[in-house]
Scaffold this motif. Structure first.
Motif, PDB file in Angstrom:
ATOM      1  N   TYR A 124      26.356  -2.291 -29.613  1.00 15.29           N
ATOM      2  CA  TYR A 124      27.059  -2.679 -30.907  1.00 15.29           C
ATOM      3  C   TYR A 124      27.734  -1.649 -31.680  1.00 15.29           C
ATOM      4  O   TYR A 124      28.707  -1.500 -32.092  1.00 15.29           O
ATOM      5  N   TYR A 125      27.031  -0.735 -31.867  1.00 16.60           N
ATOM      6  CA  TYR A 125      27.149   0.742 -32.515  1.00 16.60           C
ATOM      7  C   TYR A 125      28.704   1.097 -31.807  1.00 16.60           C
ATOM      8  O   TYR A 125      29.616   1.572 -32.310  1.00 16.60           O
ATOM      9  N   GLN A 128      31.737  -0.884 -32.218  1.00 16.86           N
ATOM     10  CA  GLN A 128      32.270  -0.677 -33.740  1.00 16.86           C
ATOM     11  C   GLN A 128      33.086   0.584 -33.555  1.00 16.86           C
ATOM     12  O   GLN A 128      33.880   0.802 -34.258  1.00 16.86           O
TER      13      GLN A 128
END
Length: 136
Positions: A124-125, A128
């Motif tokens: 997820y990081y 992003q």
């Protein structure tokens, strides 16, 4: 003054195969684990599967911690006097390993859950960061 170590036959051990009176053999040592049945993290069913038997392979296959081995040592009551016709150690089934919260590799299921969560968070990081770079 040394205390004499009691010897048990396999028949002696086999006579203690209930929750109330449970002996188990691990590495040719006899343990009275009756007081620990309700405290066992894997539940009483896992212990009942090896009650009155040689649970060495089952114990090792699950991958018990040093702390578990220390707890086990408190219940030592003697040594197994083996005969030729004694049954061999029983293996734990995959379903028993799963129900005890331990994987076949010996790591608790929670370790895999934490690893999966960490990988998901990392992914997820990363996405992003990629999205921020694309809009910049």
């Amino acid at each position: 003054m040394a205390t004499e170590t009691k010897e048990y036959t396999y028949a002696d051990v086999a006579a203690h195969d209930t929750k109330e009176s449970m002996y188990v053999v691990i590495d040719d040592k006899v343990y009275d684990v009756s007081p620990f049945v309700d405290e066992h993290p894997g539940g009483e069913e896992v212990m009942l599967d090896v009650a009155g038997q040689d649970g060495t392979e089952a114990f090792e296959d699950v991958g018990h911690s040093d702390e578990a081995r220390e707890i086990l040592s408190k219940y030592l009551i003697g040594n197994l006097k083996r005969n030729e016709n004694d049954p061999k150690p029983i293996k734990i089934s995959q379903s028993a390993a799963s129900s005890s919260g331990e994987s076949s590799g010996g790591l608790p299921g929670i370790v895999y859950a934490v690893l999966a969560a960490a990988l998901a968070a990392g992914g997820y990081y990363y996405l992003q960061l990629q999205q921020q770079q694309a809009t910049a």
